[in-house]
Design a protein around this motif. Sequence first.
Motif: not given
Length: 447
Positions: A371-380, A384-390
């Motif tokens: 998830k940390a790697e994916m959050r870095n991909y999405f950046g800024a 709504e719902g982004l965390e659930e999707m990740i």
Amino acid sequence: METTLDRISSTEGRLKVTLTEADYKPEVDKKIKQYSKTAQVKGFRPGMVPKEYIQKLHGKSILVDEVINMVSKTVNDYITTNKLRVVGDPLPDNEAAKDIDWDNQKEFSFEYEIGTASDFSVDLSSIPAIKTYDIQPSEDKVTEAIEDVRKRFGKDTEVEEVEKEDMIFGTLKQESSEFEVKDASIPTGRVAEEAFHIFKGLEKGSSVKFDIQTIFTNAKDLGFATGKTEEEAAALSGEFELTVEKITRTTPLEIGQELFDKALGEGKASNEEEFRTEISKIIKENYARESDYLLDFEVEKTLLDNIHIELPNEFLKKWLFNINEGKFTQEDIEKDFDAFAKGLRMDLIRNEVSAQNDVKLEYNDIVEEVKAEMRNYFGAYSYEGLEEMIDQMARKTLKENKDNAVRRYTDRAYGKKIREFLKANITIEKQSIPVEEFNKIAETVYA
């Protein structure tokens, strides 16, 4: 069955396994019996093939397989039972194995070279204190960052003549090598100070020749200009010619609400003082990550400096050469061996810390790493719902396990967990310093 270890030194030895007929015969007979029930042999009904016939056809291969499997298991069990700190893999004495007479021998002996790390212990309470840094950006640093932001969101306009900080677009070629890049871009702000006079005053349609390796101070900038990788750019040499096709200049965005909103997001700042405060926070957060990286580096260095582990260097070099099956020469292995040995020592320390302190990795630790790697991909980007999707994407990645994803993320998560444990159990002294001083410290440490 007899297993003995003959110590040659504190880190090397020869492990000998001897099997008698009583050790392997029951398993060999069992396999032959199974074959007789399942073998499809012309002239015999299924399940009615005589054991003697199977013995004649397959007895030798069954014997070899069973003996080798039994020896391999015995070696592994001996290492585990005696808690040997084995490094590399046991190397079989293949020359001795060539002399085995599988048709007539009843007793078999196999010997292995083994390498072990010397005994060591990890007492984190005795490790010297390590400094970490709370980095305070100076007013000059904040001003510099704001100027960069103003340029980033500024407006590009075409100009007639090159000045410092302009971007030059054109065709770069070398007649002697038929090298040509039609969309070369030269950021004059990155050009070496002593080389800027080559471009100053150039106009659209004009051409200039220069030695390619004198223009920039590093291969990264040259790679950007030529569209090549750093390695490819570093290999360029000789005289090149640039024909100017366009010159652009960035007019920085004025300090005001438009800049505040573009740089920080709407509503984060309404005046210059608030803007400077927010920029200062961003700089501090960025340098906090740099400080964490430096702390991780210093923790490993301090552990390696204070925990002595002797390794079987010559054995390991031989093992590396064998397992790579000719991909690397002895010279290659020698050149990179110190870095390999350093990494191996650190792995041994981590494993000892984990074993001593029962540091356990949970499945959610691995999920969080993905998830940390994916959050870095999405950046800024956030919605709504982004965390659930990740979270769903992360679990799907691990379930599919493409390109050995589970092992890759498990290794990362394990490394992170051990690093966090170490930092929580070693004395860390925090010191507040300016950015400029931190940069000097980092340069010295990483040198």
